[in-house]
Motif scaffolding. Structure first.
Motif, PDB file in Angstrom:
ATOM      1  N   ASN A  11       0.819  -1.211   0.000  1.00 37.87           N
ATOM      2  CA  ASN A  11       0.000   0.000   0.000  1.00 37.87           C
ATOM      3  C   ASN A  11       0.852   1.259   0.000  1.00 37.87           C
ATOM      4  O   ASN A  11       0.613   2.194  -0.775  1.00 37.87           O
ATOM      5  N   ARG A  36      -5.583  -8.306  -0.552  1.00 40.67           N
ATOM      6  CA  ARG A  36      -6.953  -7.926  -0.240  1.00 40.67           C
ATOM      7  C   ARG A  36      -7.219  -8.154   1.236  1.00 40.67           C
ATOM      8  O   ARG A  36      -7.065  -9.264   1.749  1.00 40.67           O
ATOM      9  N   GLN A  72     -22.633   3.507  -0.845  1.00 38.06           N
ATOM     10  CA  GLN A  72     -21.546   4.316  -1.410  1.00 38.06           C
ATOM     11  C   GLN A  72     -21.763   5.797  -1.129  1.00 38.06           C
ATOM     12  O   GLN A  72     -20.842   6.504  -0.697  1.00 38.06           O
ATOM     13  N   HIS A 131     -16.916   0.574   9.344  1.00 38.13           N
ATOM     14  CA  HIS A 131     -17.039  -0.710   8.656  1.00 38.13           C
ATOM     15  C   HIS A 131     -18.312  -1.441   9.076  1.00 38.13           C
ATOM     16  O   HIS A 131     -18.993  -2.046   8.248  1.00 38.13           O
ATOM     17  N   SER A 171     -15.972   6.042  -5.740  1.00 34.49           N
ATOM     18  CA  SER A 171     -16.244   4.936  -6.659  1.00 34.49           C
ATOM     19  C   SER A 171     -16.981   3.823  -5.934  1.00 34.49           C
ATOM     20  O   SER A 171     -16.672   3.503  -4.779  1.00 34.49           O
ATOM     21  N   THR A 230     -14.946   0.883  -4.389  1.00 32.42           N
ATOM     22  CA  THR A 230     -14.434   0.962  -3.020  1.00 32.42           C
ATOM     23  C   THR A 230     -15.436   0.371  -2.048  1.00 32.42           C
ATOM     24  O   THR A 230     -15.067  -0.315  -1.086  1.00 32.42           O
ATOM     25  N   THR A 231     -16.715   0.620  -2.298  1.00 29.56           N
ATOM     26  CA  THR A 231     -17.764   0.138  -1.405  1.00 29.56           C
ATOM     27  C   THR A 231     -17.993  -1.358  -1.557  1.00 29.56           C
ATOM     28  O   THR A 231     -18.390  -2.034  -0.602  1.00 29.56           O
ATOM     29  N   GLN A 232     -17.746  -1.880  -2.756  1.00 25.46           N
ATOM     30  CA  GLN A 232     -18.074  -3.280  -3.023  1.00 25.46           C
ATOM     31  C   GLN A 232     -17.248  -4.256  -2.195  1.00 25.46           C
ATOM     32  O   GLN A 232     -17.618  -5.418  -2.064  1.00 25.46           O
ATOM     33  N   VAL A 233     -16.145  -3.793  -1.596  1.00 26.51           N
ATOM     34  CA  VAL A 233     -15.381  -4.694  -0.734  1.00 26.51           C
ATOM     35  C   VAL A 233     -16.230  -5.139   0.446  1.00 26.51           C
ATOM     36  O   VAL A 233     -16.056  -6.243   0.967  1.00 26.51           O
ATOM     37  N   TYR A 234     -17.204  -4.318   0.851  1.00 30.60           N
ATOM     38  CA  TYR A 234     -18.070  -4.702   1.965  1.00 30.60           C
ATOM     39  C   TYR A 234     -19.005  -5.835   1.579  1.00 30.60           C
ATOM     40  O   TYR A 234     -19.441  -6.598   2.434  1.00 30.60           O
ATOM     41  N   HIS A 276     -17.851   7.488  -0.731  1.00 28.58           N
ATOM     42  CA  HIS A 276     -16.855   6.907  -1.621  1.00 28.58           C
ATOM     43  C   HIS A 276     -17.016   7.479  -3.029  1.00 28.58           C
ATOM     44  O   HIS A 276     -18.134   7.590  -3.538  1.00 28.58           O
TER      45      HIS A 276
END
Length: 326
Positions: free
Chosen positions: A85, A122, A289, A272, A296, A299-303, A294
């Motif tokens: 990162n 990830r 989102q 989170h 994009s 970025t939110t779709q990781v949740y 966010h």
């Protein structure tokens, strides 16, 4: 890759970096913390170029940028190895510098275009279960001490809105608003106006529990805390009547987590948990989102990965044909 001071005989390098940082500040509106990181990364990059005898961006080759990335990952006598990162952020800063130099006519080529930042591992966001959230909030207590009322309001707001801790402590009293949405008759809704990364504003509804905690704090606690200071519009105040800092808010969260017996609770835990619990409850990812601010949806779709893992666990434990027969 020992860092050296850039050759003063090559002022064009420093001038190009200053121009790029000014562009990020004025035209892109990057957050202060991001600018500080970029400035540090680019200072290290200029030192790397100077160590290679490169006095201008037009003399940089793709191999030089790739070598800089390798050096970041491997470390040297003056710097520890960077994770994916941190190294990726530095490469993004370098790529942006070269892209800016090409666009402004400072150079005729972009040697960093083909150098990709390392792919970070990830890591799924850490969320805590609803009963753990309730234990955390209950750990603040129901006392009438001004700081207890403040702490309850702060934590309820963090979980109820998904705010970053820096956004919460940056709130002013006037950022809590009561609106009457069109088409809803006389119904009113409380919203919070957050200023997120890059100065972007967003409105987030305030739920019943957070609203009740905020009202108790504003009526019974904030005036007493404000009496110790010189007057500030800040919503959350410290014991001296000044704005509560990020460190102060983090201490509030850490103390409550300790009393609740929760470990590994970070300033982002409630954010989170807010997102994960919304998605578990059926909220659309694009709504989440917007609530999180966010830029994009990616970025939110990781949740959604978190909730899929949870669904898999429940399915495996509950469905009679979920287990593989032996």
């Amino acid at each position: 890759m020992a860092e050296q001071t850039p050759d003063p005989a090559a002022p064009a390098l420093g001038s190009a970096v200053r121009g790029y940082l000014d562009h990020l500040t004025v035209e892109r509106g990057l957050a202060d913390n991001t600018l500080v990181s970029y400035r540090r990364d680019l200072r290290r990059y200029l030192g790397f170029l100077a160590a290679r005898g490169i006095g201008g961006l037009d003399r940089v080759r793709a191999e030089d940028v790739a070598a800089f990335l390798r050096g970041l990952r491997e470390g040297d006598a003056d710097h520890p190895p960077l994770g994916a990162n941190s190294a990726g952020r530095a490469v993004v800063a370098v790529r942006g510098l070269h892209r800016f130099a090409l666009r402004e006519g400072i150079t005729g080529h972009d040697p960093a275009r083909q150098v990709r930042p390392p792919t970070p591992a990830r890591r799924l966001p850490k969320a805590i279960a609803l009963d753990q959230v309730e234990s955390l909030l209950a750990a603040v207590g129901d006392g009438q001490d001004p700081r207890a009322l403040r702490d309850r309001a702060l934590l309820e707001l963090l979980y109820g809105t998904g705010a970053r801790i820096s956004e919460a402590v940056g709130l002013d009293v006037d950022d809590i608003e009561r609106l009457r949405p069109a088409g809803h008759g006389d119904a009113e809704v409380d919203v919070t106006r957050f200023r997120g990364k890059g100065g972007k504003e967003r409105l987030v509804p305030v739920g019943r529990f957070a609203r009740g905690a905020l009202e108790a704090y504003l009526v019974r606690a904030r005036p007493r805390l404000a009496a110790a200071g010189r007057g500030t519009p800040a919503l959350f105040l410290n014991a001296r009547g000044g704005r509560l800092t990020r460190q102060g808010a983090w201490a509030v969260l850490r103390a409550a987590a300790g009393r609740a017996g929760l470990s590994d609770v970070s300033p982002h835990t409630l954010r989170h948990s807010f997102a994960t619990h919304l998605l578990d409850g059926g909220a659309d990812v694009r709504v989440v989102q917007e609530l999180l601010g966010h830029a994009s949806v990616a970025t939110t779709q990781v949740y959604t990965l978190v909730t899929v893992d949870r669904l898999r666990e429940v399915y495996a434990a509950a469905h009679p044909r979920a287990r593989v027969s032996r």
